[in-house]
Design an enzyme around this catalytic site. Structure first.
Site, mmCIF file in Angstrom:
data_model
loop_
_atom_site.group_PDB
_atom_site.id
_atom_site.type_symbol
_atom_site.label_atom_id
_atom_site.label_comp_id
_atom_site.label_asym_id
_atom_site.label_seq_id
_atom_site.Cartn_x
_atom_site.Cartn_y
_atom_site.Cartn_z
ATOM 1 N N LEU A 1 0.842 -1.196 0.000
ATOM 2 C CA LEU A 1 0.000 0.000 0.000
ATOM 3 C C LEU A 1 0.876 1.244 0.000
ATOM 4 O O LEU A 1 1.790 1.374 0.821
ATOM 5 C CB LEU A 1 -0.886 -0.026 1.256
ATOM 6 C CG LEU A 1 -1.925 1.059 1.434
ATOM 7 C CD1 LEU A 1 -2.960 1.006 0.316
ATOM 8 C CD2 LEU A 1 -2.612 0.903 2.799
ATOM 9 N N ASN A 2 0.600 2.168 -0.920
ATOM 10 C CA ASN A 2 1.379 3.393 -1.047
ATOM 11 C C ASN A 2 0.819 4.457 -0.113
ATOM 12 O O ASN A 2 -0.137 5.155 -0.441
ATOM 13 C CB ASN A 2 1.350 3.872 -2.497
ATOM 14 C CG ASN A 2 2.193 5.118 -2.698
ATOM 15 O OD1 ASN A 2 2.867 5.597 -1.777
ATOM 16 N ND2 ASN A 2 2.163 5.664 -3.910
ATOM 17 N N ASN B 1 8.540 0.984 13.347
ATOM 18 C CA ASN B 1 9.917 1.247 13.784
ATOM 19 C C ASN B 1 10.693 2.007 12.710
ATOM 20 O O ASN B 1 11.875 1.787 12.508
ATOM 21 C CB ASN B 1 10.650 -0.055 14.146
ATOM 22 C CG ASN B 1 10.990 -0.919 12.946
ATOM 23 O OD1 ASN B 1 10.131 -1.191 12.102
ATOM 24 N ND2 ASN B 1 12.233 -1.370 12.837
ATOM 25 N N GLY C 1 12.439 5.410 10.884
ATOM 26 C CA GLY C 1 13.374 6.397 11.388
ATOM 27 C C GLY C 1 12.676 7.626 11.919
ATOM 28 O O GLY C 1 11.461 7.811 11.733
ATOM 29 N N ARG D 1 5.695 12.607 9.079
ATOM 30 C CA ARG D 1 5.515 13.106 7.712
ATOM 31 C C ARG D 1 4.337 12.424 7.019
ATOM 32 O O ARG D 1 3.667 13.042 6.186
ATOM 33 C CB ARG D 1 6.801 12.898 6.899
ATOM 34 C CG ARG D 1 7.935 13.823 7.313
ATOM 35 C CD ARG D 1 9.071 13.822 6.304
ATOM 36 N NE ARG D 1 9.741 12.540 6.218
ATOM 37 C CZ ARG D 1 10.767 12.177 7.003
ATOM 38 N NH1 ARG D 1 11.184 13.002 7.957
ATOM 39 N NH2 ARG D 1 11.347 11.011 6.847
ATOM 40 N N ASP E 1 18.298 -5.146 17.988
ATOM 41 C CA ASP E 1 17.026 -5.189 17.268
ATOM 42 C C ASP E 1 16.060 -6.186 17.881
ATOM 43 O O ASP E 1 15.003 -5.833 18.394
ATOM 44 C CB ASP E 1 17.269 -5.563 15.799
ATOM 45 C CG ASP E 1 17.631 -4.370 14.935
ATOM 46 O OD1 ASP E 1 17.273 -3.236 15.288
ATOM 47 O OD2 ASP E 1 18.282 -4.571 13.901
ATOM 48 N N GLY F 1 34.733 -16.001 33.733
ATOM 49 C CA GLY F 1 34.615 -16.248 35.156
ATOM 50 C C GLY F 1 35.958 -16.700 35.690
ATOM 51 O O GLY F 1 36.990 -16.554 35.026
#
Length: 405
Positions: free
Chosen positions: A71-72, A95, A97, A103, A168, A230
């Site tokens: 979907l655009n 997620n 940027g 926008r 991530d 350890g």
């Protein structure tokens, strides 16, 4: 029944942090619809320098059990369709940027106005507030920012990039847990909410043991220790035939473990050797102790060494490489490795999901091709007819799944 049967997730994620979150929900039975740009989809589809740009092994790793809607959202018609879909779903995850969602004008306030009960989850590198909030982030950037590099590597070497991609996927699992908590709360209150995760903060959760033990409440840095994780003889030891991953990792941390290790090696003499009499002596003579164990391991394969030492009650494992992981007899017998027929790749082993639930089971389904379920989702959820879908496709608003048939 599947534990999350009936939960619907609108997935606008890419690469790994968000996709690991939504795949975890899908593996518990949620209906996850992945919204992708028609031209190229999730950029993770082309990761790995693969000749195939739509269906990389990387993409397959994080997108099983999902449906794909091409979907655009940059078109008015595409955004309008998206907003009409929102009330049909319980959860939205993104997620992208910094600034992308703003926008596109699909922030929490926008979606909440048309669906007050929406659970809206956001994963950002450094969160949405603070001096770093505008900085871009990827997995290893988050790990560097959370201290993981600083505790990885040899004691006399520089900070080193860790192997696992927990910046991530570790964030994604925390996001999925947060969504489930919000969903439980919604059952009591009827209200949705916004969830925000910083990858830096999420990754800091996974280094807290080393941070708390070694940093004296932030007054000094925890040192690197290489494979000596350890007190001696905790370390890795080479095994025949001495390939790059022919090692066993031993973690005997108490007296019972030490006794078991000596018994497994048939080296009762080590138990009465004054150099190794107690923990302090073993620390003082660590190099000599390492050589005794190294000599024993070098006569065996890593699997032979592991089975002998583990049988004596000593925590240890062969250092499996990523190829062996796909075919390990233990993981295979437990059903963790799934054989699947995939487009492009053919019949391949797919690694599964760790949680086992006695009253919930979800079969693994292959990852979707780009836009594969576009007509199905828009037809079922919005009632669009074939002629309307064809018109939207001609206008470039939705993708054409037929190109992969």
């Amino acid at each position: 029944m599947a534990a999350l049967d009936g939960l619907r997730v609108l997935d606008m994620t890419q690469y790994e942090a968000g996709t690991s979150c939504t795949q975890a929900l899908a593996w518990f039975g949620a209906d996850v619809v992945k919204v992708e740009a028609p031209e190229y989809g999730d950029p993770g589809r082309g990761v790995g320098r693969s000749a195939n740009k739509d269906y990389s092994a990387y993409f397959c790793a994080w997108n099983a059990n999902k449906r794909s809607l091409a979907l655009n959202l940059r078109s008015d018609s595409g955004r309008d369709l998206f907003l009409k879909l929102v009330p049909k779903f319980d959860v939205f995850v993104e997620n992208y940027g910094p600034g992308v969602v703003e926008r596109l004008d699909i922030g929490y306030d926008v979606l909440k106005a048309i669906h007050p009960g929406i659970i809206y989850a956001r994963i950002k590198g450094f969160g949405t507030t603070g001096p770093y909030s505008g900085f871009r982030c990827m997995d290893m950037v988050a790990q560097a920012a959370a201290g993981a590099f600083s505790i990885t590597g040899e004691a006399d070497g520089p900070p080193m990039m860790p192997g696992p991609t927990t910046g991530d996927s570790g964030t994604g699992v925390q996001a999925a847990m947060s969504i489930l908590a919000a969903y439980v709360q919604k059952q009591r209150t009827g209200e949705g909410q916004e969830i925000e995760l910083s990858m830096q903060e999420a990754m800091a959760y996974y280094v807290r043991t080393r941070a708390y033990i070694g940093s004296a409440w932030g007054t000094k840095a925890t040192p690197r220790s290489g494979n000596a994780g350890g007190l001696p003889p905790v370390n890795i030891y080479p095994c025949k035939p001495f390939g790059p991953n022919d090692y066993i990792y031993l973690m005997p941390v108490n007296q019972d473990h030490w006794d078991g290790l000596c018994a497994a090696m048939d080296r009762g003499d080590l138990l009465i050797d004054p150099r190794f009499d107690n923990m302090r002596d073993r620390m003082a003579n660590g190099d000599a102790l390492y050589e005794e164990i190294r000599s024993w391991c070098s006569e065996r394969t890593k699997y032979e060494a592991m089975e002998a030492i583990a049988a004596a009650g000593v925590p240890c494992s062969a250092c499996l490489d990523t190829a062996e992981l796909h075919h390990d007899r233990h993981l295979t017998e437990r059903g963790f490795v799934h054989e699947m027929d995939l487009p492009v790749h053919g019949r391949v082993p797919m690694l599964g999901f760790a949680p086992r639930m006695s009253e919930s089971s979800v079969a693994m389904e292959r990852p979707p091709r780009l836009g594969e379920h576009t007509d199905e989702v828009l037809g079922r959820d919005l009632g669009l007819r074939a002629s309307e879908l064809a018109e939207l496709r001609d206008e470039g608003v939705i993708g054409d799944p037929a190109r992969f048939s």
